[in-house]
Design a protein around this motif. Structure first.
Motif, short mmCIF file in Angstrom:
data_model
loop_
_atom_site.label_atom_id
_atom_site.label_comp_id
_atom_site.label_asym_id
_atom_site.label_seq_id
_atom_site.Cartn_x
_atom_site.Cartn_y
_atom_site.Cartn_z
N THR A 96 0.79 -1.05 -0.04
CA THR A 96 -0.04 0.05 -0.03
C THR A 96 0.91 1.31 0.09
O THR A 96 0.66 2.22 -0.91
CB THR A 96 -0.77 -0.06 1.21
OG1 THR A 96 -1.43 -1.22 1.52
CG2 THR A 96 -1.95 0.93 1.07
N TYR A 249 -10.08 1.27 -0.41
CA TYR A 249 -9.96 -0.19 -0.86
C TYR A 249 -10.94 -0.49 -1.89
O TYR A 249 -10.84 -1.55 -2.55
CB TYR A 249 -10.72 -0.76 0.37
CG TYR A 249 -12.24 -0.64 0.75
CD1 TYR A 249 -12.49 0.27 1.78
CD2 TYR A 249 -13.10 -1.21 0.19
CE1 TYR A 249 -13.80 0.59 2.05
CE2 TYR A 249 -14.61 -1.19 0.48
CZ TYR A 249 -14.70 -0.11 1.43
OH TYR A 249 -16.23 0.15 1.85
N GLY A 264 -6.72 -0.86 3.26
CA GLY A 264 -8.00 -0.72 3.28
C GLY A 264 -8.55 -1.92 2.88
O GLY A 264 -10.00 -1.92 3.55
N ILE A 265 -8.65 -2.92 2.46
CA ILE A 265 -9.31 -3.83 2.16
C ILE A 265 -9.50 -4.89 3.54
O ILE A 265 -10.39 -5.35 3.78
CB ILE A 265 -8.46 -4.93 0.89
CG1 ILE A 265 -8.72 -4.13 -0.56
CG2 ILE A 265 -9.31 -6.33 0.69
CD1 ILE A 265 -8.25 -4.64 -1.48
N TYR A 268 -11.68 -3.27 6.03
CA TYR A 268 -12.72 -3.49 5.70
C TYR A 268 -13.38 -4.91 5.95
O TYR A 268 -14.31 -4.96 6.50
CB TYR A 268 -13.18 -2.91 4.26
CG TYR A 268 -14.31 -3.42 3.61
CD1 TYR A 268 -14.62 -4.40 2.56
CD2 TYR A 268 -15.36 -2.61 3.96
CE1 TYR A 268 -15.60 -4.53 1.93
CE2 TYR A 268 -16.86 -2.89 3.70
CZ TYR A 268 -16.57 -3.90 2.58
OH TYR A 268 -18.11 -3.98 1.72
#
Lengths: 306, 281, 393
Positions: A96, A249, A264-265, A268
């Motif tokens: 990231t 994400y 982010g994924i 989440y």
């Protein structure tokens, strides 16, 4: 700037009251600061910072695997899990960060010539048109723009169609980290152009003339005069591109490949699994990165250029 | 100082960047006419069908209207709070001043999902039912900073002696604001407000967590993207939004341009004051 | 510029105290409410409103407006994009739907979590006449029925199928091994969902019986690791993971993907777009099934029951199936489906014999309770999410 006849005629007592209030505020400026700052700061602190602190505190807790309730057992287990070598989370964070940096550099390189052209070389009309053309994409739904890129980069998509048209072979960019890099650079570009434009606009022509008078050629002037003055704008824009990439994400999910797993994924997913403590622990990484980044940005004076 | 060749190459670079920005938008517009639900290339059959479907789609209309309302409310709050905070920070030195800038940037700097989750838990704690206002508050957290930064930057370049001079001339607080501060600030406020509205209008992640049964335009688009039964509707809506927002954006640009004389004038004055090292009181 | 002292310091202290108080209590455990004792024996008068969390189009106006007219229950809907989101929303505000939501259309991967977290309450299926017509597997499936107590009513489902491009994939595949082998490297796709681990486990159940997998959703740590290893081996074969059904459609149409795991909806959409695909359902396979669950703190339970009753009737089931792209649980919907869209009943596999459905392992939330070995050390959903990060990370 004419004196407001209306205010004068609003009655001498009202005017006296206003003057007295102004005097009071002038004599005790801290009262004015408090009056100015208290509502926004209070609202902001209570709502946002409190919620963030609560989230951070929860990162030291665990959840009951049967009921998904948060249990107040203080533990570092979440952090140990995130930072463990055998786990993929540090690798995900590194990816990231890498993409965020690449996107920032790309956008800086793309935005600078355009912003320079807009501020220095374009006529008033052209500048207005370009300004609108840079701002308008921000209004056209982030999601739909990502889908447009999916279409462009696909195997039978517009990019390959164009490449084949000029005799080049197919590219295989779809669903790779390259695609994620391209789409992020595309989506955040206006956020970089605007602060750089604002910063370059502030440079008076006299500086450039002086530099030329002193014998500096184009490149030297660029390096020694323009870039340092534009730097706060670049850094300000980079705050947008960097932070927006760190937390996103949706783009990596939609255009990324099997290995495009972003912070982010995972955050989440953890939240979806109601594992708030683990999500909060993982989220401290982008929080820390942005904290450091903002400190450096403030030192360079970027906040003045946003 | 710029040579002809560098001028030309800069123009070409700019054109390429603009093309890069706009080609996907052209693609979006093209796919509004695509008959198929699946976005394959090239488009084989064209139709106006989806335009009429979207026109009759009450859900799309109400989503658009809700997004506009949320955007306006958010921008209003951001303008007020952002200006107040900026005025305090630019004018006064106090303990924790630098932290204010840092704290205000946080909602923008942190992942949207963190803001969304944190706010959802706050609403739980405070027993606030989700509604259009919870969405507005969520958006305002990251929109305030956009206005704040623009105003702070502008105020920093404005000499405080302007305000003193105005008060010396007998103006009270309100008159000073109206005749001295407002012309200086207006372009910063327009720019900040424009960006704040754009951020709110297109925001999906925080909205998703802070909304109840309210569907903003991005949520509507997300729904349709997930289902894919009428994907071209999404393209029609996006195309329509771009076309329509060209007008307010151009108007806003005009406002900023017209007061540019005062803006650059104030900038020149500030620069001159700083250059002459006249000590500020 | 003057220095601030007392006033501002005081303000900061006050604000910090407020923040501290909030932070301390905001992170408190909010225990979910237990289900209300005693099931209703009849559906009372409608409350005039129904608040639902749904998959997009589960209360589509094309079949919901008639309900609203008949019952006066006006539907307010929130669309969710993922099971996890449904859980987060239901669990917020003190759980049980927070007094804001009545119904949630949870899939099997979230339903058990909702039950164990006390966010949903038992439902009296006697009040839902169509229930007795359901396909047997959907009457009391393990993902919404615990110890004979029904926590909702099944509504629609879909099998996980193998879709392939007939021009690129020759000869036609016969089983799931086609997506675990090297032949179509770089052109495979599977869903981006931790529950996909169950598909890998189901495959291992067949090819590696020594692992002792009895239930693909109840895996010991060793079995989970084996499934993860299989998925890691499969990853280089993938072109991409797909998130939403249209993503898979686009990838098949664009030629990026030739073979992959999907649903009948994608097959039908692709065929309509003249993409040369075929679908097989290699049994045993996994499948998803959705349940309308009643929130523990539902403010409008009567309207909720009315909706559950309405949406399971054959005509409405058929309409919803075709609007969303899924299969009804009520086989009486078959003729209505064919009336609306010829051949759709078969296309969505509603006309199969009972033995067919018994071979589909429907999504069930992984929980620590291991039914098949009577222990509590099976891996839970959290372990699966972390395992999935290992696969994708």
């Amino acid at each position: 700037m004419a004196v407001d006849a209306g205010a004068l005629s609003a009655g001498p007592s009202l005017r006296r009251a206003r003057l007295r209030l102004s005097g009071l505020l002038w004599r005790r400026p801290w009262l004015k600061a408090l009056g100015l700052l208290a509502p926004p700061l209070a609202a902001f602190l209570i709502v946002y910072i409190g919620a963030l602190v609560a989230l951070f505190v929860a990162s030291f807790w665990t959840i009951n695997s049967f009921t998904a309730a948060i249990e107040h057992t203080w533990t570092l287990a979440n952090y140990r899990l995130i930072f463990a070598g055998s786990q993929p989370y540090l690798h995900i964070a590194a990816l990231t960060l890498e993409i965020a940096a690449a996107v920032t550099v790309t956008d800086a390189i793309l935005a600078f010539p355009l912003a320079y052209f807009m501020t220095r070389l374009a006529s008033r009309r052209t500048r207005a048109l370009l300004f609108v053309m840079v701002l308008l994409p921000l209004w056209s739904s982030y999601l739909v723009r990502i889908y447009a890129w999916q279409t462009i980069l696909a195997h039978d998509g517009a990019l390959n169609w164009a490449l084949n048209g000029i005799g080049l072979g197919d590219q295989n960019l779809a669903y790779t980290n390259w695609a994620v890099w391209i789409v992020f650079s595309y989506v955040w570009l206006p956020f970089m152009v605007l602060p750089v434009y604002a910063a370059l606009e502030r440079i008076p022509d006299s500086y450039l003339e002086a530099s030329a008078d002193l014998g500096a050629r184009g490149w030297k002037t660029l390096r020694s005069v323009i870039l340092p003055l534009a730097l706060p704008g670049l850094v300000a824009g980079s705050i947008f591109t960097f932070s927006l990439t760190l937390g996103d994400y949706i783009t990596p999910l939609l255009v990324g490949g099997p290995s495009s797993n972003f912070i982010g994924i995972e955050v989440y997913r953890f939240i979806g699994a109601s594992n708030i403590p683990l999500a909060a622990a993982f989220a401290t990484i982008p929080m820390l990165i942005m904290g450091v980044y903002l400190l450096i940005a403030r030192r360079i004076g970027a906040f003045e250029a946003l | 100082m710029t040579t002809r060749s560098s001028r030309i190459s800069l123009a070409i670079c700019s054109a390429l960047v603009i093309a890069f920005l706009w080609i996907p938008l052209v693609i979006i517009a093209l796919y509004a006419f695509n008959r198929s639900n699946i976005q394959g290339w090239p488009i084989t059959s064209w139709t106006f069908h989806w335009f009429s479907v979207t026109w009759h789609n009450a859900e799309a209309r109400s989503a658009l209207w809700l997004s506009i309302r949320v955007g306006l409310a958010t921008t209003g709050i951001a303008l007020v709070l952002g200006t107040m905070a900026a005025a305090a920070v630019a004018r006064f030195r106090f303990f924790g001043r630098d932290t204010v800038s840092f704290l205000l940037v946080l909602p923008l700097a942190l992942p949207g999902i963190i803001t969304g989750t944190a706010l959802l838990r706050f609403y739980s704690f405070a027993h606030i039912q989700v509604s259009i206002w919870t969405i507005v508050i969520g958006h305002a957290t990251f929109c305030v900073v956009v206005v704040y930064n623009n105003v702070v930057a502008r105020l920093r370049r404005t000499s405080p002696s302007l305000i003193e001079a105005s008060q010396d001339l007998g103006a009270d607080g309100w008159q000073t604001f109206r005749f001295v501060l407002w012309p200086v600030l207006s372009t910063a406020l327009v720019a900040g407000g424009l960006l704040a509205f754009a951020l709110s209008f297109d925001e999906v992640i925080v909205t998703y967590f802070t909304a109840g049964a309210q569907e903003t335009l991005p949520i509507f688009i997300l729904d349709n993207i997930e289902r894919g039964q009428q994907l071209p509707v999404v393209n029609v809506v996006a195309f329509f939004v771009i076309a329509i927002t060209a007008i307010p954006v151009m108007l806003a640009q005009r406002v900023m341009r017209d007061t540019g004389i005062i803006r650059s004038g104030a900038a020149q004055v500030t620069e001159a004051v700083e250059a002459a090292e006249i000590p500020a009181v | 510029m003057r220095r601030m002292r007392k006033g501002h310091a005081l303000a900061v202290v006050v604000l910090a105290a407020v923040v501290g108080a909030f932070a301390a209590s905001a992170a408190t455990v909010r225990a979910g409410s237990t289900a209300q004792g005693g099931l209703p024996t009849k559906i009372g008068k409608g409350e005039g409103r129904l608040d639902v969390i749904e998959w997009p189009a589960y209360t589509d106006k094309s079949f919901a407006s008639k309900f609203e007219k008949q019952t006066g229950c006006i539907i307010h809907r929130k669309d969710a994009g993922a099971s996890g989101d449904m859980f987060s929303l239901m669990h917020a505000h003190g759980g049980g739907g927070g007094g804001q939501w009545d119904l949630v259309s949870a899939s099997g991967d979230a339903s058990l979590r909702l039950i164990y977290a006390h966010d949903v309450q038992p439902v009296n299926i006697k009040l839902i006449p169509s229930w007795k017509d359901f396909l047997p597997v959907f009457k009391s499936p393990a993902h919404n029925t615990l110890n004979g107590v029904h926590y909702g009513v099944s509504v629609q489902w879909g099998p996980n199928t193998l879709i392939y491009n007939t021009k690129k994939v020759k000869p036609a595949p016969t089983g799931w091994s086609a997506i675990y082998g090297q032949k179509y490297k770089g052109h495979v796709t599977i869903p981006n969902n931790p529950i996909q681990i169950a598909d890998a486990a189901l495959y291992l159940e067949k090819v590696k019986p020594s692992l002792g997998i009895k239930d693909p959703y109840e895996l010991t740590q060793a079995q989970l690791t084996a499934a993860v290893n299989l998925l890691k081996q499969q990853k280089p074969l993938l072109k991409r993971f797909w998130n939403f059904a249209p993503d898979e459609d686009a990838s098949f149409k664009n030629g990026d993907v030739w073979i992959g795991a999907g649903w009948p909806y994608q097959t039908l959409q692709l065929k309509a777009a003249k993409v040369p695909v075929k679908e097989i359902v290699p049994l045993p396979t996994t499948g998803w099934a959705d349940t309308w669950m009643l929130a523990a703190k539902a403010p409008h339970p009567n309207c909720a029951y009315m909706w559950m009753k309405y949406v399971t009737t054959p005509q409405v089931e058929a309409k919803q199936a075709l609007v969303f792209g899924e299969t009804p649980v009520n086989p009486k919907a078959c003729s209505y489906m064919n009336k609306l869209e010829k051949g759709s009943c078969a296309g969505y596999h509603l006309n199969e014999p009972a033995s067919y459905y018994n071979k589909i392992k429907f999504w069930k939330t992984p929980v620590p309770q291991c039914g098949w070995q009577k222990s509590n050390d099976c891996t839970d959903y959290n372990a699966w999410v972390q395992a999935w990060a290992q696969v994708t990370g």
